[in-house]
Design a protein around this motif. Structure first.
Motif, PDB file in Angstrom:
ATOM      1  N   TYR A 194     -72.456 -29.466   1.328  1.00  0.00           N
ATOM      2  CA  TYR A 194     -73.509 -29.391   2.348  1.00  0.00           C
ATOM      3  C   TYR A 194     -74.123 -28.001   2.282  1.00  0.00           C
ATOM      4  CZ  TYR A 194     -75.901 -29.137   6.834  1.00  0.00           C
ATOM      5  OH  TYR A 194     -76.853 -28.969   7.811  1.00  0.00           O
TER       6      TYR A 194
ATOM      7  N   TYR B 153     -72.957 -34.694   0.926  1.00  0.00           N
ATOM      8  CA  TYR B 153     -72.420 -34.967   2.262  1.00  0.00           C
ATOM      9  C   TYR B 153     -73.457 -35.657   3.141  1.00  0.00           C
ATOM     10  CZ  TYR B 153     -70.970 -33.670   7.059  1.00  0.00           C
ATOM     11  OH  TYR B 153     -70.653 -33.664   8.398  1.00  0.00           O
ATOM     12  N   LYS B 154     -74.733 -35.353   2.924  1.00  0.00           N
ATOM     13  CA  LYS B 154     -75.812 -35.935   3.720  1.00  0.00           C
ATOM     14  C   LYS B 154     -76.574 -37.034   2.978  1.00  0.00           C
ATOM     15  CE  LYS B 154     -75.665 -33.447   7.558  1.00  0.00           C
ATOM     16  NZ  LYS B 154     -75.449 -34.035   8.886  1.00  0.00           N
TER      17      LYS B 154
ATOM     18  N   ARG C 182     -75.955 -39.163   0.747  1.00  0.00           N
ATOM     19  CA  ARG C 182     -75.347 -40.476   0.513  1.00  0.00           C
ATOM     20  C   ARG C 182     -75.538 -41.422   1.700  1.00  0.00           C
ATOM     21  NH1 ARG C 182     -70.874 -37.944  -2.860  1.00  0.00           N
ATOM     22  NH2 ARG C 182     -71.661 -38.317  -4.971  1.00  0.00           N
ATOM     23  N   ASP C 183     -75.799 -40.852   2.879  1.00  0.00           N
ATOM     24  CA  ASP C 183     -76.065 -41.671   4.064  1.00  0.00           C
ATOM     25  C   ASP C 183     -77.556 -41.815   4.334  1.00  0.00           C
ATOM     26  OD1 ASP C 183     -73.354 -42.074   4.634  1.00  0.00           O
ATOM     27  OD2 ASP C 183     -73.214 -40.146   5.674  1.00  0.00           O
ATOM     28  N   LEU C 184     -78.385 -41.236   3.467  1.00  0.00           N
ATOM     29  CA  LEU C 184     -79.838 -41.277   3.687  1.00  0.00           C
ATOM     30  C   LEU C 184     -80.527 -41.942   2.493  1.00  0.00           C
ATOM     31  CD1 LEU C 184     -80.128 -37.727   5.283  1.00  0.00           C
ATOM     32  CD2 LEU C 184     -80.418 -39.915   6.454  1.00  0.00           C
ATOM     33  N   ASP C 185     -81.299 -41.167   1.735  1.00  0.00           N
ATOM     34  CA  ASP C 185     -82.102 -41.747   0.659  1.00  0.00           C
ATOM     35  C   ASP C 185     -81.378 -41.827  -0.681  1.00  0.00           C
ATOM     36  OD1 ASP C 185     -84.200 -41.964   2.443  1.00  0.00           O
ATOM     37  OD2 ASP C 185     -84.986 -39.979   1.945  1.00  0.00           O
TER      38      ASP C 185
ATOM     39  N   HIS D 162     -69.519 -33.810  -2.167  1.00  0.00           N
ATOM     40  CA  HIS D 162     -69.258 -33.577  -0.733  1.00  0.00           C
ATOM     41  C   HIS D 162     -69.881 -32.281  -0.219  1.00  0.00           C
ATOM     42  CE1 HIS D 162     -66.550 -36.893  -1.287  1.00  0.00           C
ATOM     43  NE2 HIS D 162     -65.777 -36.198  -2.098  1.00  0.00           N
TER      44      HIS D 162
ATOM     45  N   SER E  37     -78.908 -37.824  17.894  1.00  0.00           N
ATOM     46  CA  SER E  37     -78.568 -37.196  16.610  1.00  0.00           C
ATOM     47  C   SER E  37     -77.976 -35.799  16.818  1.00  0.00           C
ATOM     48  CB  SER E  37     -79.813 -37.089  15.727  1.00  0.00           C
ATOM     49  OG  SER E  37     -80.320 -38.362  15.422  1.00  0.00           O
TER      50      SER E  37
END
Length: 450
Positions: free
Chosen positions: A140, A153-154, A156-159, A138, A22
């Motif tokens: 951050y 930005y983050k 949407r790829d997580l919870d 978008h 990561s």
């Protein structure tokens, strides 16, 4: 210059074994081992010199001798926490206050931009008694859990999006719904915020804050239209919320015309909270939150102490003071305006020459070059952008991409980046684009290039 005792391959193998995947590297296919920095240059283990076009953390230049000296001298005398009286912390707060509107007169010192934005969120909620946050698409704002929640930005790829987070369109006049031909994009985009607030209120939600980078960086080096922030602030304040200006990427003279990027929005515009990080310490972990007496008093009314073990230490404040000294003595704000103006001019000339350059936008030494596949659709040229960055690295120029389509070349170099650097970088970019146009006809071909 002596070669590094451990070769690049050995260091890379150790990193892969000991660090999480990561924790990513620039240029993962062929990473650079950087062992030294000076000014706007970085050096690898073989002594090769790279022009650094992306490191806005080394604000006044890598390893600036006055900043290094300030840290060293204070380290030899005392480094402790802020519960003891010390001149450095009050001197530093005083110096910062002289750069800001009079209303922003209470300071908290921390270690990182993420900590600063997290505290700003706490301040806003305590002051307003509300919980919800409006953010730009978008955006951050940091890596803490509280900030991932307000960073599309983050998240949407997580919870995914929490019910207390409300997302407004990015005020992007090149790709957004209201573009360069709109008669008043500032009001139009601010009206979108008003719509988002109204929709939240219809559901019984109450707005604590609007968070925005003064110039959205991860969103693609965006320059919000002048007048947008004052309009938004009106909508947010009428809803009982406060305006938080995130200056972590763009403060401290980077925009050239002003010391703070939010000042591009007009002399009368004053946020309720301003957060600072990255460039504030030139690589030393320093951050700050500035706010009003009213917000600070509401936070104090809880009776809960705010204490940060390392924030506001004598060494951190000595470093912060030294950065301000260098900015002033070397006139780096004016320098950013001058060099940024030339860089924009040179890039504009390339836009007329190379159709892939869809938009050149920026102010001072914060510039984005938007690469497109097609002028009509403005489709992001993602693979081409990666290719260009890789070729620039081969020419000892460090640049990276950002934006939702990862197609925007972002320039945010150390403030000592020179006129000659600007000319050299644009000449190399021109040569690479010319070569692409002659030899590379498709993204598939790009991917096959060594």
């Amino acid at each position: 210059m002596a070669t590094d005792p451990r070769g690049k391959a050995a260091t890379l193998a150790l990193r892969r074994r000991l660090l999480s995947n990561s924790c990513r590297l620039f240029f993962p296919e062929d990473p650079i081992k950087i062992v030294r920095g000076q000014g706007q240059y970085m050096y690898d283990e073989q002594g090769a010199e790279y022009i650094d076009c992306i490191n806005n953390v080394a604000h006044v230049g890598h390893c600036h001798p006055l900043v290094v000296q300030a840290a060293h001298e204070q380290n030899q005398v005392l480094n402790t926490n802020s519960r003891y009286l010390h001149d450095n912390i009050v001197d530093y707060a005083q110096r910062l206050s002289e750069t800001l509107p009079e209303k922003l007169c209470v300071f908290y010192f921390l270690n990182s931009g993420s900590e600063a934005n997290d505290l700003a969120l706490r301040l806003a909620r305590q002051y307003t008694g509300h919980w919800d946050v409006v953010v730009l698409d978008h955006a951050y704002h940091g890596h803490l859990s509280s900030l991932i929640d307000i960073s599309p930005y983050k998240f949407r790829d997580l919870d995914g999006q929490k019910e207390w987070v409300h997302v407004a369109p990015l005020p992007d006049t090149y790709r957004g719904p209201y573009r360069e031909d709109h008669p008043n994009p500032a009001v139009a985009y601010a009206s979108e915020v008003k719509r988002v607030v109204g929709s939240a209120q219809e559901k019984g939600r109450k707005i604590a804050a609007f968070f925005a980078e003064s110039l959205p960086s991860v969103g693609g080096q965006i320059i919000p239209p002048a007048g947008y922030f004052p309009e938004v602030a009106g909508h947010i304040r009428r809803a009982g919320g406060v305006f938080v200006a995130d200056e972590i990427q763009v403060g401290f003279g980077r925009v050239g015309k002003h010391f703070w990027a939010f000042q591009l929005q007009g002399e009368d515009f004053v946020p309720d909270i301003v957060t600072m990080g990255k460039s504030i310490g030139n690589g030393h972990p320093v951050a700050c939150v500035a706010t009003t007496h009213a917000v600070a008093r509401a936070f104090e009314a809880t009776g809960v102490e705010y204490f940060n073990t390392f924030g506001g230490s004598p060494v951190s404040c000595a470093v912060g003071l030294a950065v301000l000294d260098v900015l002033e003595k070397e006139q780096l704000q004016a320098h950013a305006a001058s060099v940024g103006s030339l860089l924009m001019e040179l890039l504009g000339q390339q836009k007329a020459k190379h159709p892939i350059l869809g938009d050149i936008r920026g102010v001072g030494l914060f510039i984005g070059v938007d690469l497109i596949k097609d002028e009509a659709t403005r489709m992001p040229a993602t693979e081409e952008a990666d290719y260009v960055v890789s070729r620039l690295k081969e020419n000892y120029i460090l640049l990276s991409t950002d934006g939702p389509g990862r197609n925007v070349l972002k320039f945010k170099p150390p403030m000592c980046f020179s006129l000659d650097n600007a000319r050299h970088v644009v000449a190399k970019l021109d040569a690479i684009l010319t070569d692409m146009e002659e030899k590379v006809r498709s993204c598939e071909t790009l991917r096959l290039q060594p």
